[in-house]
Motif scaffolding. Structure first.
Motif, PDB file in Angstrom:
ATOM      1  N   ASP A  18      39.581  34.941  48.328  1.00 47.46           N
ATOM      2  CA  ASP A  18      40.155  34.068  49.343  1.00 47.46           C
ATOM      3  C   ASP A  18      41.560  34.571  49.669  1.00 47.46           C
ATOM      4  O   ASP A  18      42.400  34.701  48.776  1.00 47.46           O
ATOM      5  CB  ASP A  18      40.219  32.625  48.835  1.00 47.46           C
ATOM      6  CG  ASP A  18      40.761  31.685  49.895  1.00 47.46           C
ATOM      7  OD1 ASP A  18      40.055  31.460  50.901  1.00 47.46           O
ATOM      8  OD2 ASP A  18      41.895  31.207  49.741  1.00 47.46           O
ATOM      9  N   VAL A  19      41.793  34.887  50.947  1.00 46.86           N
ATOM     10  CA  VAL A  19      43.088  35.442  51.348  1.00 46.86           C
ATOM     11  C   VAL A  19      43.872  34.403  52.142  1.00 46.86           C
ATOM     12  O   VAL A  19      43.376  33.868  53.147  1.00 46.86           O
ATOM     13  CB  VAL A  19      42.907  36.722  52.198  1.00 46.86           C
ATOM     14  CG1 VAL A  19      44.265  37.278  52.608  1.00 46.86           C
ATOM     15  CG2 VAL A  19      42.124  37.781  51.424  1.00 46.86           C
ATOM     16  N   ASP A  20      45.081  34.106  51.681  1.00 46.05           N
ATOM     17  CA  ASP A  20      46.013  33.221  52.384  1.00 46.05           C
ATOM     18  C   ASP A  20      47.051  34.121  53.050  1.00 46.05           C
ATOM     19  O   ASP A  20      48.033  34.533  52.419  1.00 46.05           O
ATOM     20  CB  ASP A  20      46.655  32.264  51.374  1.00 46.05           C
ATOM     21  CG  ASP A  20      47.793  31.452  51.989  1.00 46.05           C
ATOM     22  OD1 ASP A  20      47.979  31.510  53.227  1.00 46.05           O
ATOM     23  OD2 ASP A  20      48.485  30.769  51.220  1.00 46.05           O
ATOM     24  N   GLY A  49      46.167  49.775  50.693  1.00 43.08           N
ATOM     25  CA  GLY A  49      47.440  49.934  51.380  1.00 43.08           C
ATOM     26  C   GLY A  49      48.386  48.749  51.274  1.00 43.08           C
ATOM     27  O   GLY A  49      49.393  48.686  51.988  1.00 43.08           O
ATOM     28  N   TYR A  50      48.105  47.805  50.365  1.00 41.32           N
ATOM     29  CA  TYR A  50      48.961  46.627  50.210  1.00 41.32           C
ATOM     30  C   TYR A  50      49.622  46.668  48.841  1.00 41.32           C
ATOM     31  O   TYR A  50      49.255  47.460  47.983  1.00 41.32           O
ATOM     32  CB  TYR A  50      48.131  45.349  50.409  1.00 41.32           C
ATOM     33  CG  TYR A  50      47.407  45.374  51.727  1.00 41.32           C
ATOM     34  CD1 TYR A  50      48.039  44.991  52.895  1.00 41.32           C
ATOM     35  CD2 TYR A  50      46.105  45.864  51.804  1.00 41.32           C
ATOM     36  CE1 TYR A  50      47.393  45.064  54.118  1.00 41.32           C
ATOM     37  CE2 TYR A  50      45.449  45.939  53.020  1.00 41.32           C
ATOM     38  CZ  TYR A  50      46.097  45.540  54.178  1.00 41.32           C
ATOM     39  OH  TYR A  50      45.451  45.624  55.376  1.00 41.32           O
ATOM     40  N   GLU A  51      50.613  45.780  48.668  1.00 44.58           N
ATOM     41  CA  GLU A  51      51.383  45.816  47.432  1.00 44.58           C
ATOM     42  C   GLU A  51      51.186  44.519  46.660  1.00 44.58           C
ATOM     43  O   GLU A  51      51.427  43.435  47.193  1.00 44.58           O
ATOM     44  CB  GLU A  51      52.874  46.005  47.772  1.00 44.58           C
ATOM     45  CG  GLU A  51      53.765  46.170  46.562  1.00 44.58           C
ATOM     46  CD  GLU A  51      55.254  46.117  46.925  1.00 44.58           C
ATOM     47  OE1 GLU A  51      56.084  46.226  46.015  1.00 44.58           O
ATOM     48  OE2 GLU A  51      55.573  45.954  48.124  1.00 44.58           O
ATOM     49  N   VAL A  52      50.763  44.629  45.410  1.00 40.62           N
ATOM     50  CA  VAL A  52      50.655  43.452  44.537  1.00 40.62           C
ATOM     51  C   VAL A  52      52.003  43.259  43.852  1.00 40.62           C
ATOM     52  O   VAL A  52      52.501  44.185  43.203  1.00 40.62           O
ATOM     53  CB  VAL A  52      49.541  43.636  43.490  1.00 40.62           C
ATOM     54  CG1 VAL A  52      49.447  42.407  42.592  1.00 40.62           C
ATOM     55  CG2 VAL A  52      48.201  43.913  44.157  1.00 40.62           C
ATOM     56  N   ALA A  72      40.330  43.851  55.412  1.00 37.08           N
ATOM     57  CA  ALA A  72      40.462  45.053  54.576  1.00 37.08           C
ATOM     58  C   ALA A  72      40.541  44.681  53.098  1.00 37.08           C
ATOM     59  O   ALA A  72      39.915  45.317  52.242  1.00 37.08           O
ATOM     60  CB  ALA A  72      41.703  45.849  54.995  1.00 37.08           C
ATOM     61  N   ILE A  73      41.313  43.623  52.792  1.00 37.46           N
ATOM     62  CA  ILE A  73      41.450  43.155  51.407  1.00 37.46           C
ATOM     63  C   ILE A  73      40.100  42.643  50.889  1.00 37.46           C
ATOM     64  O   ILE A  73      39.658  42.996  49.792  1.00 37.46           O
ATOM     65  CB  ILE A  73      42.483  41.998  51.319  1.00 37.46           C
ATOM     66  CG1 ILE A  73      43.896  42.496  51.652  1.00 37.46           C
ATOM     67  CG2 ILE A  73      42.424  41.318  49.959  1.00 37.46           C
ATOM     68  CD1 ILE A  73      44.689  43.014  50.490  1.00 37.46           C
ATOM     69  N   LYS A 124      43.650  44.753  41.144  1.00 40.66           N
ATOM     70  CA  LYS A 124      44.975  45.170  41.613  1.00 40.66           C
ATOM     71  C   LYS A 124      44.928  46.552  42.255  1.00 40.66           C
ATOM     72  O   LYS A 124      45.514  46.790  43.310  1.00 40.66           O
ATOM     73  CB  LYS A 124      45.977  45.159  40.454  1.00 40.66           C
ATOM     74  CG  LYS A 124      46.364  43.746  40.030  1.00 40.66           C
ATOM     75  CD  LYS A 124      47.393  43.771  38.920  1.00 40.66           C
ATOM     76  CE  LYS A 124      47.911  42.366  38.631  1.00 40.66           C
ATOM     77  NZ  LYS A 124      48.834  42.342  37.480  1.00 40.66           N
ATOM     78  N   HIS A 125      44.208  47.473  41.613  1.00 38.63           N
ATOM     79  CA  HIS A 125      44.126  48.838  42.149  1.00 38.63           C
ATOM     80  C   HIS A 125      43.412  48.863  43.497  1.00 38.63           C
ATOM     81  O   HIS A 125      43.793  49.619  44.386  1.00 38.63           O
ATOM     82  CB  HIS A 125      43.431  49.759  41.153  1.00 38.63           C
ATOM     83  CG  HIS A 125      44.257  50.029  39.924  1.00 38.63           C
ATOM     84  ND1 HIS A 125      43.719  50.408  38.721  1.00 38.63           N
ATOM     85  CD2 HIS A 125      45.593  49.939  39.720  1.00 38.63           C
ATOM     86  CE1 HIS A 125      44.686  50.540  37.823  1.00 38.63           C
ATOM     87  NE2 HIS A 125      45.832  50.252  38.404  1.00 38.63           N
ATOM     88  N   ALA A 126      42.378  48.022  43.668  1.00 39.51           N
ATOM     89  CA  ALA A 126      41.642  47.985  44.935  1.00 39.51           C
ATOM     90  C   ALA A 126      42.554  47.517  46.067  1.00 39.51           C
ATOM     91  O   ALA A 126      42.507  48.049  47.180  1.00 39.51           O
ATOM     92  CB  ALA A 126      40.419  47.081  44.814  1.00 39.51           C
ATOM     93  N   ILE A 127      43.387  46.517  45.780  1.00 42.45           N
ATOM     94  CA  ILE A 127      44.332  46.017  46.797  1.00 42.45           C
ATOM     95  C   ILE A 127      45.345  47.104  47.136  1.00 42.45           C
ATOM     96  O   ILE A 127      45.647  47.351  48.315  1.00 42.45           O
ATOM     97  CB  ILE A 127      45.038  44.735  46.304  1.00 42.45           C
ATOM     98  CG1 ILE A 127      44.036  43.587  46.178  1.00 42.45           C
ATOM     99  CG2 ILE A 127      46.186  44.346  47.247  1.00 42.45           C
ATOM    100  CD1 ILE A 127      44.602  42.320  45.554  1.00 42.45           C
TER     101      ILE A 127
END
Lengths: 68, 68
Positions: free
Chosen positions: A36-38, B64-67, A21-22, B57-60
């Motif tokens: 790249d997602v960790d 539905g996730y938090e930066v 999704a990210i 940041k806005h896309a993340i």
């Protein structure tokens, strides 16, 4: 073109579905080059075109100096 | 607003006139917040608004996730 690479701390990623999704959300942004997602570390590293940094470099060069 | 800070290596700066020229050129750019010139080290540190990082940041967050 100035390419910027940054790692962000991201909360809420729990599985490979989150990773997908990210990645999908970020690749939809025009200027994004790579993602790249960790998952374990809760970190997302993204490289993207930095238009403002380009302006900064050009201003220095236009003033007669060399950005190396 | 995401503010980005970066140090660039710049060649050709030799005196306080150069420092002023660099500072003036960079402060004319809309998104530039601050400029610091290290004449001896040949380095220019600039902080500026990073519009692309904002989009990342806005896309993340929109996914539905938090930066953090």
């Amino acid at each position: 073109m100035a390419v910027q690479s940054l790692t962000l701390d991201v909360r809420g990623m729990s599985c490979s579905h989150c990773v997908n999704a990210i990645e999908r959300a970020l690749k939809e942004i025009g200027g994004v080059k790579s993602v790249d997602v960790d998952l374990k570390g809760g970190k997302v590293t993204v490289s993207y075109n930095d238009v403002e940094l380009d302006k900064v470099k050009h201003a220095i060069e236009d003033a007669g100096y060399e950005v190396v």
